[in-house]
Scaffold this motif. Structure first.
Motif, PDB file in Angstrom:
ATOM      1  N   LYS A   1      -0.711   4.920  13.041  1.00 58.13           N
ATOM      2  CA  LYS A   1       0.095   5.645  12.059  1.00 58.13           C
ATOM      3  C   LYS A   1       1.106   4.717  11.395  1.00 58.13           C
ATOM      4  CE  LYS A   1      -0.200  10.465  13.566  1.00 58.13           C
ATOM      5  NZ  LYS A   1      -1.490  10.332  14.165  1.00 58.13           N
ATOM      6  N   THR A   2       1.628   3.768  12.161  1.00 60.41           N
ATOM      7  CA  THR A   2       2.534   2.775  11.596  1.00 60.41           C
ATOM      8  C   THR A   2       1.812   1.956  10.537  1.00 60.41           C
ATOM      9  OG1 THR A   2       3.689   2.642  13.716  1.00 60.41           O
ATOM     10  CG2 THR A   2       4.075   0.862  12.137  1.00 60.41           C
ATOM     11  N   ARG A   3       0.611   1.512  10.851  1.00 62.38           N
ATOM     12  CA  ARG A   3      -0.155   0.715   9.890  1.00 62.38           C
ATOM     13  C   ARG A   3      -0.538   1.536   8.670  1.00 62.38           C
ATOM     14  NH1 ARG A   3      -2.305  -1.719  14.734  1.00 62.38           N
ATOM     15  NH2 ARG A   3      -3.992  -0.196  14.786  1.00 62.38           N
ATOM     16  N   LEU A   4      -0.855   2.830   8.880  1.00 64.65           N
ATOM     17  CA  LEU A   4      -1.188   3.687   7.745  1.00 64.65           C
ATOM     18  C   LEU A   4      -0.009   3.802   6.796  1.00 64.65           C
ATOM     19  CD1 LEU A   4      -3.045   5.684   6.265  1.00 64.65           C
ATOM     20  CD2 LEU A   4      -2.182   7.484   7.779  1.00 64.65           C
ATOM     21  N   PHE A   5       1.192   4.001   7.362  1.00 64.13           N
ATOM     22  CA  PHE A   5       2.371   4.089   6.516  1.00 64.13           C
ATOM     23  C   PHE A   5       2.600   2.774   5.768  1.00 64.13           C
ATOM     24  CE2 PHE A   5       6.882   2.870   6.240  1.00 64.13           C
ATOM     25  CZ  PHE A   5       7.212   3.665   5.147  1.00 64.13           C
ATOM     26  N   LEU A   6       2.496   1.646   6.482  1.00 58.59           N
ATOM     27  CA  LEU A   6       2.729   0.359   5.841  1.00 58.59           C
ATOM     28  C   LEU A   6       1.678   0.077   4.770  1.00 58.59           C
ATOM     29  CD1 LEU A   6       3.755  -1.735   8.970  1.00 58.59           C
ATOM     30  CD2 LEU A   6       5.228  -1.054   7.060  1.00 58.59           C
ATOM     31  N   GLN A   7       0.455   0.550   4.988  1.00 58.86           N
ATOM     32  CA  GLN A   7      -0.580   0.387   3.969  1.00 58.86           C
ATOM     33  C   GLN A   7      -0.202   1.140   2.702  1.00 58.86           C
ATOM     34  OE1 GLN A   7      -3.652  -1.510   4.633  1.00 58.86           O
ATOM     35  NE2 GLN A   7      -3.503  -1.490   2.423  1.00 58.86           N
ATOM     36  N   HIS A   8       0.312   2.372   2.858  1.00 58.54           N
ATOM     37  CA  HIS A   8       0.771   3.136   1.698  1.00 58.54           C
ATOM     38  C   HIS A   8       1.981   2.468   1.051  1.00 58.54           C
ATOM     39  CE1 HIS A   8      -1.713   6.725   1.533  1.00 58.54           C
ATOM     40  NE2 HIS A   8      -1.646   6.839   2.845  1.00 58.54           N
ATOM     41  N   HIS A   9       2.877   1.954   1.880  1.00 57.76           N
ATOM     42  CA  HIS A   9       4.144   1.426   1.380  1.00 57.76           C
ATOM     43  C   HIS A   9       3.992   0.075   0.695  1.00 57.76           C
ATOM     44  CE1 HIS A   9       8.465   1.092   1.109  1.00 57.76           C
ATOM     45  NE2 HIS A   9       8.453  -0.063   1.752  1.00 57.76           N
ATOM     46  N   LEU A  10       3.084  -0.767   1.216  1.00 64.79           N
ATOM     47  CA  LEU A  10       2.999  -2.141   0.727  1.00 64.79           C
ATOM     48  C   LEU A  10       1.654  -2.522   0.127  1.00 64.79           C
ATOM     49  CD1 LEU A  10       4.758  -4.022   3.685  1.00 64.79           C
ATOM     50  CD2 LEU A  10       5.760  -3.455   1.463  1.00 64.79           C
ATOM     51  N   GLY A  11       0.610  -1.780   0.459  1.00 60.19           N
ATOM     52  CA  GLY A  11      -0.743  -2.232   0.148  1.00 60.19           C
ATOM     53  C   GLY A  11      -1.051  -2.404  -1.321  1.00 60.19           C
TER      54      GLY A  11
ATOM     55  N   HIS B   1       0.381  -9.236   1.397  1.00 61.07           N
ATOM     56  CA  HIS B   1      -0.235 -10.354   0.699  1.00 61.07           C
ATOM     57  C   HIS B   1      -0.955  -9.782  -0.515  1.00 61.07           C
ATOM     58  CE1 HIS B   1      -0.489 -13.396   4.322  1.00 61.07           C
ATOM     59  NE2 HIS B   1       0.744 -13.195   3.882  1.00 61.07           N
ATOM     60  N   PRO B   2      -0.394  -9.940  -1.721  1.00 67.84           N
ATOM     61  CA  PRO B   2      -1.036  -9.380  -2.911  1.00 67.84           C
ATOM     62  C   PRO B   2      -2.467  -9.860  -3.129  1.00 67.84           C
ATOM     63  CG  PRO B   2       1.215  -9.994  -3.396  1.00 67.84           C
ATOM     64  CD  PRO B   2       0.909 -10.539  -2.026  1.00 67.84           C
ATOM     65  N   SER B   3      -2.812 -11.000  -2.568  1.00 62.65           N
ATOM     66  CA  SER B   3      -4.184 -11.501  -2.681  1.00 62.65           C
ATOM     67  C   SER B   3      -5.179 -10.598  -1.967  1.00 62.65           C
ATOM     68  CB  SER B   3      -4.277 -12.909  -2.089  1.00 62.65           C
ATOM     69  OG  SER B   3      -4.052 -12.880  -0.683  1.00 62.65           O
ATOM     70  N   GLY B   4      -4.669  -9.768  -1.034  1.00 60.26           N
ATOM     71  CA  GLY B   4      -5.546  -8.899  -0.253  1.00 60.26           C
ATOM     72  C   GLY B   4      -5.923  -9.485   1.085  1.00 60.26           C
ATOM     73  N   LEU B   5      -5.766 -10.799   1.263  1.00 60.51           N
ATOM     74  CA  LEU B   5      -6.084 -11.450   2.525  1.00 60.51           C
ATOM     75  C   LEU B   5      -4.939 -11.240   3.509  1.00 60.51           C
ATOM     76  CD1 LEU B   5      -7.481 -14.820   1.119  1.00 60.51           C
ATOM     77  CD2 LEU B   5      -8.767 -12.780   1.776  1.00 60.51           C
ATOM     78  N   THR B   6      -5.262 -11.025   4.778  1.00 60.61           N
ATOM     79  CA  THR B   6      -4.220 -10.704   5.759  1.00 60.61           C
ATOM     80  C   THR B   6      -3.986 -11.802   6.788  1.00 60.61           C
ATOM     81  OG1 THR B   6      -5.867  -9.560   7.127  1.00 60.61           O
ATOM     82  CG2 THR B   6      -4.608  -8.222   5.556  1.00 60.61           C
TER      83      THR B   6
ATOM     84  N   CYS C   1      -4.889  -4.367   7.719  1.00 64.79           N
ATOM     85  CA  CYS C   1      -3.620  -4.889   8.224  1.00 64.79           C
ATOM     86  C   CYS C   1      -3.885  -5.904   9.332  1.00 64.79           C
ATOM     87  CB  CYS C   1      -2.741  -3.760   8.776  1.00 64.79           C
ATOM     88  SG  CYS C   1      -2.111  -2.590   7.551  1.00 64.79           S
ATOM     89  N   TYR C   2      -2.957  -6.832   9.498  1.00 65.65           N
ATOM     90  CA  TYR C   2      -3.023  -7.829  10.573  1.00 65.65           C
ATOM     91  C   TYR C   2      -1.791  -7.670  11.434  1.00 65.65           C
ATOM     92  CZ  TYR C   2      -3.358 -12.415  12.866  1.00 65.65           C
ATOM     93  OH  TYR C   2      -3.438 -13.420  13.789  1.00 65.65           O
ATOM     94  N   SER C   3      -1.978  -7.511  12.740  1.00 62.92           N
ATOM     95  CA  SER C   3      -0.881  -7.341  13.683  1.00 62.92           C
ATOM     96  C   SER C   3      -0.688  -8.612  14.492  1.00 62.92           C
ATOM     97  CB  SER C   3      -1.176  -6.160  14.624  1.00 62.92           C
ATOM     98  OG  SER C   3      -0.328  -6.188  15.754  1.00 62.92           O
ATOM     99  N   PHE C   4       0.535  -9.152  14.476  1.00 56.92           N
ATOM    100  CA  PHE C   4       0.835 -10.335  15.291  1.00 56.92           C
ATOM    101  C   PHE C   4       0.681 -10.014  16.782  1.00 56.92           C
ATOM    102  CE2 PHE C   4       2.012 -12.305  11.508  1.00 56.92           C
ATOM    103  CZ  PHE C   4       2.522 -13.570  11.707  1.00 56.92           C
ATOM    104  N   VAL C   5       1.113  -8.814  17.189  1.00 59.26           N
ATOM    105  CA  VAL C   5       1.023  -8.434  18.595  1.00 59.26           C
ATOM    106  C   VAL C   5      -0.434  -8.342  19.035  1.00 59.26           C
ATOM    107  CG1 VAL C   5       1.396  -6.549  20.221  1.00 59.26           C
ATOM    108  CG2 VAL C   5       3.260  -7.314  18.748  1.00 59.26           C
ATOM    109  N   GLU C   6      -1.248  -7.648  18.262  1.00 59.40           N
ATOM    110  CA  GLU C   6      -2.654  -7.477  18.637  1.00 59.40           C
ATOM    111  C   GLU C   6      -3.404  -8.791  18.641  1.00 59.40           C
ATOM    112  OE1 GLU C   6      -4.371  -4.483  16.174  1.00 59.40           O
ATOM    113  OE2 GLU C   6      -3.236  -2.844  17.128  1.00 59.40           O
ATOM    114  N   SER C   7      -2.897  -9.764  17.862  1.00 61.30           N
ATOM    115  CA  SER C   7      -3.560 -11.070  17.807  1.00 61.30           C
ATOM    116  C   SER C   7      -2.963 -12.058  18.790  1.00 61.30           C
ATOM    117  CB  SER C   7      -3.459 -11.640  16.386  1.00 61.30           C
ATOM    118  OG  SER C   7      -4.096 -10.772  15.467  1.00 61.30           O
TER     119      SER C   7
END
Length: 224
Positions: A108-118, A175-180, A215-221
Motif C-alpha cells: 500500500k505504501t508503494r501504491l501511494f508512492l506510485q500515485h504520488h511520484l510515478g 526516476h522520470p526515465s522510468g528506470l528504478t 518501484c524499487y525498495s532498498f530494504v527488499e534489495s
C-alpha cells in the motif's frame, strides 16, 4: 494499454455499466472522464488522439495544468475533471496509510508512492514522516529537481523530521526515465540520510525509487 472490441453502437458508458470498467480501452475511459467531444470527431476518437503522444497515457496524466489547457479541444471543464480524478486516485491510495502501520503493508505504501511520484516529469524527493506506531504524519515533497536529478540535503530532512516530531521516515524519489535501478549517488545519499537521522533518533525504514509502473525498495534489495 487495453483494447476491447465492443458491441456495434455500444457507447463507453453502456459498456462500462454492462460489462465493467475492465472492458473499456484507455481511450474509452479517458473519454468518460473528460466528457468532451471535438467538433470533428467523437469523444473516444478524440481521446485516442490525446493518447497519441510518445508517452501515451502516462505522458498525458503527468502533464501540468497549463499544458493540458493548451491542448486543442481541452477546456477548463475537461481538464478539471481529469485533475480531480487523478487527485481522488491519489487520496484513495493515501488513506490506508493514515489508518494503520505503514510498514505492515508495504504494497500500500508503494501504491501511494506510485500515485504520488510515478507520473512526475521532474525528479522529486519526498519523505513519509511517521510516528512511533509508524502511522503517517505527513508526506512532504522536500526537494524538487530537474528531469535527471534533485539535490538532497540531509540537514533539511532532519529539520523537517524534528518539525513533525517523527520517529521514523520512509524516503522516496522518482526516476522520470522510468528506470528504478539505484545510482551510486542514490546509495550515497541514502547512507548520509540514515546516518544524519540516526543522530536525532529517527529511523529510516526504507528508501523507495519510483518508476512508471514499478518501484524499487532498498530494504527488499538488502541495501538498507
Amino acid at each position: 494499454m487495453t483494447y476491447c472490441k465492443g458491441i456495434e453502437g455500444e457507447s463507453p458508458r453502456e459498456k462500462l455499466l454492462g460489462r465493467g470498467t475492465q472492458a473499456l480501452s484507455d481511450a474509452e475511459l479517458l473519454a468518460l472522464v473528460l466528457h468532451c467531444r471535438s467538433a470533428r470527431t467523437g469523444a473516444t476518437e478524440f481521446a485516442t488522439t490525446l493518447l497519441g503522444g510518445p508517452d501515451g497515457l502516462a505522458g498525458l496524466v503527468s502533464s501540468s495544468q497549463q499544458a493540458l489547457l493548451a491542448m486543442p479541444g481541452l477546456g477548463p471543464a475537461s481538464v478539471s475533471r481529469l485533475l480531480a480524478a487523478l487527485e481522488l486516485a491519489a487520496r484513495c491510495a493515501k488513506q490506508p496509510l493514515t489508518q494503520r502501520d505503514v510498514m505492515s503493508s508495504p504494497e500500500k505504501t508503494r501504491l501511494f508512492l506510485q500515485h504520488h511520484l510515478g507520473m512526475r516529469s521532474r525528479e522529486v524527493f519526498c519523505c513519509l514522516f511517521l510516528d512511533s506506531q509508524h502511522r503517517l504524519l505527513c508526506c512532504e515533497d522536500v526537494f524538487l529537481g530537474t528531469i535527471d536529478g534533485a539535490a538532497v540535503y540531509p540537514r533539511e530532512v532532519v529539520v523537517r523530521a524534528l518539525h513533525y516530531r517523527a520517529a521514523a521516515v520512509v524516503l522516496a524519489h522518482n526516476h522520470p526515465s522510468g528506470l528504478t535501478r539505484p545510482s551510486s549517488a542514490d546509495r550515497r545519499i541514502t547512507e548520509r540520510l540514515r546516518d544524519a537521522l540516526k543522530l536525532v533518533d529517527v529511523r529510516v525504514l526504507d528508501h523507495v525509487i519510483v518508476g512508471r509502473g514499478r518501484c524499487y525498495s532498498f530494504v527488499e534489495s538488502g541495501l538498507l
